[in-house]
Design an enzyme around this catalytic site. Structure first.
Site, PDB file in Angstrom:
ATOM      1  N   LYS A  22      14.901   1.197  -5.199  1.00 57.33           N
ATOM      2  CA  LYS A  22      14.788   2.306  -4.232  1.00 57.33           C
ATOM      3  C   LYS A  22      14.827   1.758  -2.800  1.00 57.33           C
ATOM      4  CE  LYS A  22      10.533   3.898  -3.311  1.00 57.33           C
ATOM      5  NZ  LYS A  22      10.108   3.831  -1.887  1.00 57.33           N
ATOM      6  N   ASN A  23      14.094   0.661  -2.558  1.00 58.26           N
ATOM      7  CA  ASN A  23      13.930   0.171  -1.187  1.00 58.26           C
ATOM      8  C   ASN A  23      15.104  -0.645  -0.685  1.00 58.26           C
ATOM      9  OD1 ASN A  23      11.569   1.534  -1.140  1.00 58.26           O
ATOM     10  ND2 ASN A  23      10.241  -0.251  -1.364  1.00 58.26           N
ATOM     11  N   CYS A  76       0.856   8.166   6.479  1.00 59.18           N
ATOM     12  CA  CYS A  76       0.787   8.605   5.082  1.00 59.18           C
ATOM     13  C   CYS A  76      -0.508   8.045   4.518  1.00 59.18           C
ATOM     14  CB  CYS A  76       2.007   8.114   4.311  1.00 59.18           C
ATOM     15  SG  CYS A  76       2.028   6.345   4.119  1.00 59.18           S
ATOM     16  N   ARG A  93       1.741   4.410   9.970  1.00 58.65           N
ATOM     17  CA  ARG A  93       3.016   3.711   9.765  1.00 58.65           C
ATOM     18  C   ARG A  93       3.708   3.563  11.114  1.00 58.65           C
ATOM     19  NH1 ARG A  93       4.152   4.234   4.197  1.00 58.65           N
ATOM     20  NH2 ARG A  93       5.752   2.652   4.451  1.00 58.65           N
ATOM     21  N   ASP A 108       6.405   0.541  16.326  1.00 56.66           N
ATOM     22  CA  ASP A 108       6.489  -0.146  17.630  1.00 56.66           C
ATOM     23  C   ASP A 108       7.478  -1.306  17.611  1.00 56.66           C
ATOM     24  OD1 ASP A 108       4.247  -1.017  15.890  1.00 56.66           O
ATOM     25  OD2 ASP A 108       4.148  -2.670  17.318  1.00 56.66           O
ATOM     26  N   ASP A 150       3.350  -3.613  -2.918  1.00 54.79           N
ATOM     27  CA  ASP A 150       3.751  -2.518  -3.812  1.00 54.79           C
ATOM     28  C   ASP A 150       3.363  -2.769  -5.266  1.00 54.79           C
ATOM     29  OD1 ASP A 150       6.875  -1.728  -2.066  1.00 54.79           O
ATOM     30  OD2 ASP A 150       4.766  -1.364  -1.596  1.00 54.79           O
ATOM     31  N   ARG A 198       8.869   9.787  -6.866  1.00 58.70           N
ATOM     32  CA  ARG A 198       9.548   9.273  -5.678  1.00 58.70           C
ATOM     33  C   ARG A 198      10.098   7.872  -5.932  1.00 58.70           C
ATOM     34  NH1 ARG A 198       6.241   9.138  -0.536  1.00 58.70           N
ATOM     35  NH2 ARG A 198       8.274   8.326   0.081  1.00 58.70           N
TER      36      ARG A 198
HETATM   37  C1  EPZ Z   1       8.705  -1.033   3.325  1.00 57.86           C
HETATM   38  O1  EPZ Z   1       8.013  -0.134   4.160  1.00 57.86           O
HETATM   39  C2  EPZ Z   1       8.735  -0.392   1.946  1.00 57.86           C
HETATM   40  N1  EPZ Z   1       9.425   0.888   2.035  1.00 57.86           N
HETATM   41  C3  EPZ Z   1       7.305  -0.173   1.436  1.00 57.86           C
HETATM   42  O2  EPZ Z   1       7.393   0.335   0.116  1.00 57.86           O
HETATM   43  C4  EPZ Z   1       6.610  -1.527   1.389  1.00 57.86           C
HETATM   44  O3  EPZ Z   1       5.274  -1.336   0.977  1.00 57.86           O
HETATM   45  C5  EPZ Z   1       6.646  -2.172   2.778  1.00 57.86           C
HETATM   46  O4  EPZ Z   1       8.008  -2.290   3.234  1.00 57.86           O
HETATM   47  C6  EPZ Z   1       6.031  -3.566   2.776  1.00 57.86           C
HETATM   48  O5  EPZ Z   1       6.728  -4.379   1.878  1.00 57.86           O
HETATM   49  C7  EPZ Z   1      10.775   0.895   2.108  1.00 57.86           C
HETATM   50  O6  EPZ Z   1      11.417  -0.143   2.107  1.00 57.86           O
HETATM   51  C8  EPZ Z   1      11.421   2.231   2.166  1.00 57.86           C
HETATM   52  P1  EPZ Z   1       6.884  -2.552   7.073  1.00 57.86           P
HETATM   53  P2  EPZ Z   1       8.049  -0.350   5.770  1.00 57.86           P
HETATM   54  O7  EPZ Z   1       7.572  -2.042   8.284  1.00 57.86           O
HETATM   55  O8  EPZ Z   1       9.338  -0.968   6.155  1.00 57.86           O
HETATM   56  C9  EPZ Z   1       3.277  -2.817  10.136  1.00 57.86           C
HETATM   57  C10 EPZ Z   1       6.903   1.773  -1.653  1.00 57.86           C
HETATM   58  O9  EPZ Z   1       5.855   1.940  -2.283  1.00 57.86           O
HETATM   59  N2  EPZ Z   1       4.270  -2.403  11.138  1.00 57.86           N
HETATM   60  O10 EPZ Z   1       7.366  -3.813   6.437  1.00 57.86           O
HETATM   61  O11 EPZ Z   1       7.649   0.925   6.401  1.00 57.86           O
HETATM   62  C11 EPZ Z   1       3.015  -1.711   9.125  1.00 57.86           C
HETATM   63  O12 EPZ Z   1       2.028  -0.819   9.612  1.00 57.86           O
HETATM   64  C12 EPZ Z   1       6.872   1.648  -0.150  1.00 57.86           C
HETATM   65  O13 EPZ Z   1       8.046   1.655  -2.160  1.00 57.86           O
HETATM   66  C13 EPZ Z   1       3.903  -2.387  12.471  1.00 57.86           C
HETATM   67  O14 EPZ Z   1       2.779  -2.697  12.822  1.00 57.86           O
HETATM   68  O15 EPZ Z   1       6.893  -1.418   5.956  1.00 57.86           O
HETATM   69  C14 EPZ Z   1       2.539  -2.501   7.926  1.00 57.86           C
HETATM   70  O16 EPZ Z   1       1.168  -2.811   8.088  1.00 57.86           O
HETATM   71  C15 EPZ Z   1       5.466   1.873   0.403  1.00 57.86           C
HETATM   72  N3  EPZ Z   1       4.825  -2.007  13.394  1.00 57.86           N
HETATM   73  C16 EPZ Z   1       3.350  -3.789   7.998  1.00 57.86           C
HETATM   74  O17 EPZ Z   1       3.796  -3.896   9.357  1.00 57.86           O
HETATM   75  C17 EPZ Z   1       6.116  -1.654  13.041  1.00 57.86           C
HETATM   76  O18 EPZ Z   1       6.925  -1.341  13.933  1.00 57.86           O
HETATM   77  C18 EPZ Z   1       4.574  -3.800   7.090  1.00 57.86           C
HETATM   78  O19 EPZ Z   1       5.322  -2.636   7.386  1.00 57.86           O
HETATM   79  C19 EPZ Z   1       6.462  -1.679  11.673  1.00 57.86           C
HETATM   80  C20 EPZ Z   1       5.533  -2.066  10.734  1.00 57.86           C
END
Ligand code: EPZ
Length: 433
Positions: A22-23, A116, A121, A124, A310, A402
């Site tokens: 999915k991702n 969520c 989420r 920045d 995950d 999902r």
């Molecule tokens: C991706 O989310 C995945 N979703 C998530 O899977 C997965 O848990 C996550 O990566 C971590 O591996 C998809 O790929 C669609 P991040 P993403 O940006 O990209 C912080 C599932 O269950 N952060 O890597 O949104 C953020 O808050 C889903 O399939 C910032 O601070 O995650 C988090 O603590 C859930 N600023 C960490 O970084 C930003 O601008 C990782 O977030 C972006 C992120």
């Protein structure tokens, strides 16, 4: 409203094929916006999030054809740049439309995704990256407005307080592939799903070096073309099924997987003394029956190649039935423990100590009515229900749909007694719950 009814206590046995990730499919769908030519994407999981992204692309003006359950043809001939709140709020991952819209149209207007249940989420780092690449970025009335006339290659550091960002990296790559000049991304996410996105973009004619590493070099090109791509296997679905075998003490072979993408989980299985085999040539991982007690583990979730957040909830379900003290620390989403109160209802012994959960293994879990809250917490409850004594009812399994395609059918094929039922149809059975 659908719910799962599970009769626990059976060892799962058999072989199951894992679907596409999915991702990986979500950013790859978004990347089709980078060309007006037709892209054919295969091995796409048939999930509500995917169907939603297809709707979003159609809303932007792309021609989206579902060729069969797992194949799409997408042609983003004439597209516009605005993704409205009423759509974006339904799926956070819509944020990965930012990069390709800026890359193709030099303009994007996307509603802020909001948070969520697993926590805020923020985006920045996405916005910081776009500014580094010469874009004007404003946040107004809940929308991100990007003016990308000045888009050009540059150096950008994408690390944040929780390490790299997966969709943030996807966005920067998709903005940079059509930007004049060279872009160097430091502290890029190196999840296999990002690598698969890069393979897709290379097929479109993008010039990307450093695939699979935290350092990417992208040389902008003038245009990209359509291509044909098969999405890589879903390592999280594979891990969830392996852990279903582990928690029930059975033997499950997951096929069409890439063991090299699951090293952290396999390492955790080894620490827990859960026997398994893996064969990269045959693209399989097999969890084997356990002839002795499992050992407790310490899990700290980290960006790839660390233990994936995950799979944290699913691993916790297994450890809730493993003698001894296990520790789970979330370095990615500190709030990602919505499964804990529901596991407690099933007899688990878990306490929160700051950013960590301390799991004291029980020798039994009990079926109970529980509530799904997010995609992976739902999977954790399914695993606990499979091993619990008696009947488990899991409400709000739309969360599960999902990210898992017909999970109940796959589990039935492995010997589980699980069925999807309409809540109203069993109102009497549920009683007041
Ligand atoms: C991706 O989310 C995945 N979703 C998530 O899977 C997965 O848990 C996550 O990566 C971590 O591996 C998809 O790929 C669609 P991040 P993403 O940006 O990209 C912080 C599932 O269950 N952060 O890597 O949104 C953020 O808050 C889903 O399939 C910032 O601070 O995650 C988090 O603590 C859930 N600023 C960490 O970084 C930003 O601008 C990782 O977030 C972006 C992120």
């Amino acid at each position: 409203m659908d719910l799962f009814r599970i009769e626990g206590g059976r060892q799962l046995r058999g072989s199951v094929q894992v679907g596409g990730a999915k991702n990986a499919a979500l950013p790859i769908f978004a990347a089709t916006l980078l060309t007006g030519e037709t892209c054919r994407i295969r091995n796409v999981p048939d999930l509500s999030d995917i169907r939603f992204m297809a709707r979003m692309l159609a809303h932007l003006g792309a021609r989206v054809e579902k060729v069969d359950a797992h194949t799409y043809e997408i042609e983003a001939g004439e597209v516009h740049h605005r993704a409205p709140y009423e759509l974006v709020r339904q799926m956070r991952a819509s944020v990965c439309l930012l990069g390709p819209l800026v890359g193709r149209l030099r303009k994007a207007e996307i509603s802020l995704p909001g948070g969520c249940v697993i926590g805020p989420r923020p985006i920045d780092l996405h916005l910081k990256g776009l500014r580094r690449l010469g874009c004007e970025v404003a946040v107004r009335n809940g929308y991100v407005e990007v003016e990308g006339a000045g888009l050009r290659g540059d150096y950008l550091y994408l690390g944040g307080r929780h390490g790299s960002t997966v969709t943030g990296t996807a966005n920067m790559i998709m903005a940079a592939v059509l930007a004049p000049g060279t872009t160097r991304i430091e502290s890029a996410a190196c999840e296999p799903e990002i690598e698969d996105l890069c393979h897709f973009l290379r097929k479109m004619g993008a010039r990307i070096e450093g695939l699979g590493s935290h350092y990417l070099k992208i040389t902008g090109v003038d245009r990209l073309r359509g291509c044909d791509h098969s999405v890589l296997p879903d390592r999280i679905e594979a891990g969830t099924l392996i852990l279903a075998g582990a928690i029930t003490g059975g033997e499950i072979t997951v096929r069409e997987v890439i063991p090299g993408h699951m090293r952290a989980l396999l390492d955790a299985l080894e620490s827990a003394e859960i026997p398994f085999e893996s064969d990269p040539e045959q693209r399989l991982v097999r969890v084997l029956p356990q002839d002795k007690s499992r050992r407790p583990v310490e899990i700290i979730t980290l960006p790839h190649p660390g233990f994936p957040t995950d799979l944290q909830a699913q691993m916790m379900a297994v450890m809730a039935l493993t003698p001894g003290l296990s520790f789970f620390t979330e370095r990615i989403y500190p709030n990602r423990f919505m499964h804990v109160p529901e596991l407690l209802r099933m007899g688990a012994d878990i306490s929160m100590e700051g950013p960590s959960a301390v799991v004291r293994g029980s020798d039994r879990l009990f079926g109970a009515p529980v509530m799904a809250s997010d995609l992976r917490a739902s999977a954790s409850l399914v695993l606990a229900g499979l091993a619990g004594e008696g009947t488990t009812y899991i409400r709000r399994i739309y969360h599960l749909d999902r990210g898992y395609e017909q999970l109940e059918i796959r589990l039935q094929q492995l010997g589980a007694v699980v069925e999807r039922v309409d809540e109203e149809a069993i109102r009497d059975e549920l009683g007041e719950w």
